[in-house]
Scaffold this active site. Structure first.
Site: not given
Ligand code: SAH
Length: 379
Positions: A110, A123, A130, A134, A137, A353
């Site tokens: 996506e 984006c 991944c 985390c 996420c 995000c």
């Molecule tokens: N793996 C990289 C790139 C992904 S960026 C990283 O971790 O930075 C995606 C961003 O959105 C990251 O800051 C991640 O922590 C955040 N994110 C992931 N899941 C989310 C959620 N459910 N709500 C808000 N932010 C989220």
């Protein structure tokens, strides 16, 4: 025997693998120059080709009039320009667009376009799924399939810009889609080189941002080879909590992460790192957490971006209240740390995000592990 044939991803081939199937989008300028030299051509052919591909949008080698006839014929036979294909397009009420793209070998990823006053941000995904787990996420819940090739990464910009048309420019790119970009280092760096190359997209280094959950050794490598803006997904100020939310912290704890950030900040005067901090109710949003953040971020030139948590099916968390986020933000701003709250965009199409999921055929053994642990505890 009746066997199922796995599709082959020929996008990752280098010129040494003379398969007759070389995707030219896999090369940045340096790679392309080396490719031409290996063919007995002059390195400047690389800039000519980049202009044709990225600025003229040419896909037919026969139209590339400043290349010799023999070179055109070689390219026609051995090379191609292939990008992922748009299979779904969704447009949110706020103008955010999400595309589901299908790669040559059938994976789905996506890409999201976020229009704002005076700019448009794309984006971009770096992996199918991944490998990092985390807990907040939704991409992480899908598991991991594979790294994207350079062509598939720069191809997202290519198809998005083409789809948007010349009236709507993509002015910024954030490597914040699916995946951990620093775990796909070479392909991501080559793609970012193309984003910033004057003969390709010519974006300034301030407008290309890579976001990492903190792969420390790769952060040092990045500082050495590629000058782009850095965002770090922090989300917690103690190792105990960060180990839980961002498990890669067990390998590279906060102290090491902050050291790597300080090193990166030395690249240029007045350079700041953006720290991302997802607001999880009752988990990381106390005023003590805010004070911890102040202490931590005072040690590096930083900006802070608070991200309201975006829920997804079966997510374990809820978002902090508006009031808490505001108090958190004010405390940090009062302490001199520039803090903003990320406006959630494209919520009605799951483009926010952490909501990017694509369609991942998980190749990690994570789900297997979960099953085993489950059966152990049931025993
Ligand atoms: N793996 C990289 C790139 C992904 S960026 C990283 O971790 O930075 C995606 C961003 O959105 C990251 O800051 C991640 O922590 C955040 N994110 C992931 N899941 C989310 C959620 N459910 N709500 C808000 N932010 C989220």
């Amino acid at each position: 025997m009746n066997s199922v044939q796995e599709p082959v991803n020929t996008d990752n081939l280098s010129p040494n693998q003379s398969s007759g199937d070389i995707n030219l989008l896999n090369f940045d300028r340096k790679g392309l120059a080396a490719f031409f030299v290996s063919l007995g051509e002059k390195p400047f052919r690389a800039t000519q080709l980049l202009k044709w591909i990225y600025q003229e949008g040419a896909e037919d080698f026969n139209l590339m009039s400043n290349l010799s006839k023999s070179l055109r014929s070689f390219l026609q036979t051995n090379c191609h320009i292939t990008v992922p294909e748009i299979v779904v397009e969704q447009i949110a009420s706020d103008g955010t667009r999400k595309w589901v793209l299908q790669t040559r070998c059938g994976n789905r990823i996506e890409t999201v376009f976020i229009p704002e006053e005076g700019r448009g941000t794309l984006c971009v995904s770096s992996q199918v799924g991944c490998a990092l787990a985390c807990t907040f996420c939704s991409t992480a819940q899908q598991g991991f399939n594979r790294n994207l090739s350079t062509a598939e990464i720069i191809g997202q910009l290519y198809v998005a810009q083409k789809r948007l048309g010349s009236e709507t420019r993509i002015t910024n790119v954030v490597m914040m889609g699916m995946g951990e970009p620093l775990l796909n280092f070479d392909n991501v760096v080559a793609a970012m080189n193309l984003m910033m190359d004057d003969f390709a997209y010519g974006l300034s280094k301030r407008r290309v941002t890579i976001s990492t959950s903190g792969v420390v050794p790769a952060m040092y490598r990045l500082t050495e080879v590629c000058d782009v803006s850095l965002a770090v997904s922090l989300h917690a100020v103690t190792d105990v909590l960060r180990n839980e939310l961002v498990p890669i912290n067990k390998k590279y704890p906060l102290q090491e992460l902050m050291d790597a950030c300080r090193e990166n900040a030395k690249i240029a005067p007045r350079r700041t790192i953006t720290f991302e901090y997802v607001m999880l109710k009752g988990v990381n949003d106390s005023m003590d957490d805010a004070r911890g953040l102040i202490k931590l971020l005072k040690t590096v030139p930083s900006k802070l971006n608070l991200i309201p948590f975006n829920p997804f099916p079966n997510s374990l968390y809820t978002c902090s209240s508006k009031d808490t986020i505001l108090r958190f933000k004010n405390l940090l701003n009062d302490a001199g740390i520039v803090t903003t709250v990320r406006k959630t965009r494209g919520e009605d199409i799951d483009a926010a995000c952490g909501q990017l999921v694509g369609k991942v055929q998980d190749k990690s053994r994570r789900h297997l592990k979960l099953k085993v642990i489950g059966s152990e505890s049931a025993a």
